[in-house]
Design a protein around this motif. Structure first.
Motif, PDB file in Angstrom:
ATOM      1  N   VAL A   1      39.319  44.426  47.996  1.00 28.62           N
ATOM      2  CA  VAL A   1      38.530  45.630  47.701  1.00 28.62           C
ATOM      3  C   VAL A   1      38.688  45.979  46.229  1.00 28.62           C
ATOM      4  O   VAL A   1      37.704  46.243  45.526  1.00 28.62           O
ATOM      5  N   VAL A   2      39.924  45.950  45.737  1.00 25.62           N
ATOM      6  CA  VAL A   2      40.175  46.260  44.333  1.00 25.62           C
ATOM      7  C   VAL A   2      39.442  45.266  43.445  1.00 25.62           C
ATOM      8  O   VAL A   2      38.761  45.647  42.488  1.00 25.62           O
ATOM      9  N   ARG A   3      39.530  43.990  43.771  1.00 22.77           N
ATOM     10  CA  ARG A   3      38.862  42.954  42.969  1.00 22.77           C
ATOM     11  C   ARG A   3      37.351  43.158  42.969  1.00 22.77           C
ATOM     12  O   ARG A   3      36.714  43.040  41.923  1.00 22.77           O
ATOM     13  N   ASP A   4      36.770  43.480  44.106  1.00 19.51           N
ATOM     14  CA  ASP A   4      35.322  43.704  44.178  1.00 19.51           C
ATOM     15  C   ASP A   4      34.893  44.890  43.321  1.00 19.51           C
ATOM     16  O   ASP A   4      33.860  44.838  42.646  1.00 19.51           O
ATOM     17  N   VAL A   5      35.677  45.948  43.334  1.00 19.90           N
ATOM     18  CA  VAL A   5      35.356  47.126  42.520  1.00 19.90           C
ATOM     19  C   VAL A   5      35.463  46.780  41.037  1.00 19.90           C
ATOM     20  O   VAL A   5      34.575  47.114  40.244  1.00 19.90           O
ATOM     21  N   VAL A   6      36.535  46.091  40.660  1.00 15.51           N
ATOM     22  CA  VAL A   6      36.704  45.709  39.252  1.00 15.51           C
ATOM     23  C   VAL A   6      35.561  44.798  38.814  1.00 15.51           C
ATOM     24  O   VAL A   6      34.978  44.993  37.741  1.00 15.51           O
TER      25      VAL A   6
ATOM     26  N   GLU B   1      44.124  41.093  34.312  1.00 16.50           N
ATOM     27  CA  GLU B   1      45.284  41.972  34.177  1.00 16.50           C
ATOM     28  C   GLU B   1      44.977  43.373  34.712  1.00 16.50           C
ATOM     29  O   GLU B   1      45.823  44.000  35.357  1.00 16.50           O
ATOM     30  N   VAL B   2      43.759  43.860  34.467  1.00 16.05           N
ATOM     31  CA  VAL B   2      43.322  45.146  35.017  1.00 16.05           C
ATOM     32  C   VAL B   2      43.341  45.067  36.534  1.00 16.05           C
ATOM     33  O   VAL B   2      43.850  45.972  37.212  1.00 16.05           O
ATOM     34  N   THR B   3      42.809  43.991  37.081  1.00 18.46           N
ATOM     35  CA  THR B   3      42.780  43.802  38.536  1.00 18.46           C
ATOM     36  C   THR B   3      44.195  43.810  39.098  1.00 18.46           C
ATOM     37  O   THR B   3      44.459  44.462  40.113  1.00 18.46           O
ATOM     38  N   ASP B   4      45.101  43.115  38.445  1.00 15.91           N
ATOM     39  CA  ASP B   4      46.488  43.057  38.917  1.00 15.91           C
ATOM     40  C   ASP B   4      47.151  44.436  38.879  1.00 15.91           C
ATOM     41  O   ASP B   4      47.841  44.823  39.828  1.00 15.91           O
ATOM     42  N   ARG B   5      46.938  45.187  37.784  1.00 12.05           N
ATOM     43  CA  ARG B   5      47.520  46.536  37.685  1.00 12.05           C
ATOM     44  C   ARG B   5      46.983  47.455  38.770  1.00 12.05           C
ATOM     45  O   ARG B   5      47.731  48.199  39.401  1.00 12.05           O
ATOM     46  N   LEU B   6      45.666  47.419  38.983  1.00  2.76           N
ATOM     47  CA  LEU B   6      45.065  48.300  39.977  1.00  2.76           C
ATOM     48  C   LEU B   6      45.450  47.887  41.398  1.00  2.76           C
ATOM     49  O   LEU B   6      45.639  48.741  42.263  1.00  2.76           O
TER      50      LEU B   6
END
Length: 101
Positions: A33-38, A16-21
């Motif tokens: 990129v977002v998923r890798d950072v999370v 859910e954090v990944t989806d929001r970001l």
């Protein structure tokens, strides 16, 4: 993802954090990129004994790192596409805030 890439399933709150970001940074950074950072920010907290605040910590630190990626002065920032249209390569460094000694 590529044929040799193993994608790890994230717990629902972290997904859910990944989806929001991903939605927050749409048009600026790719979903990968977002998923890798999370994932990098979640990894050191994966085995936490008290998990109530893990999603909050991961979101805060991921958002900070993503903002830093956007503000970098590097000529090849990890934006949605590179200067020649090729996909950007994300930073592979985990979130420094939670590195274990």
């Amino acid at each position: 993802m590529g044929a040799n890439t193993v994608e790890t399933a994230l717990p629902d709150p972290i997904q859910e954090v990944t989806d929001r970001l991903t939605a927050s940074f749409a048009g600026l950074l790719t979903a990968s990129v977002v998923r890798d950072v999370v994932q990098g920010c979640y990894e050191p907290l994966r085995d936490a004994r008290i998990t109530n605040y893990v999603p909050i910590l991961v979101e805060h630190n991921s958002r900070t790192k993503l903002r830093q990626l956007i503000r970098r002065t590097d000529p090849t920032p990890p934006f949605a596409r590179g200067p020649e249209g090729q996909p950007a390569i994300p930073s592979s460094r985990p979130c420094e805030a939670f590195e274990r000694p």
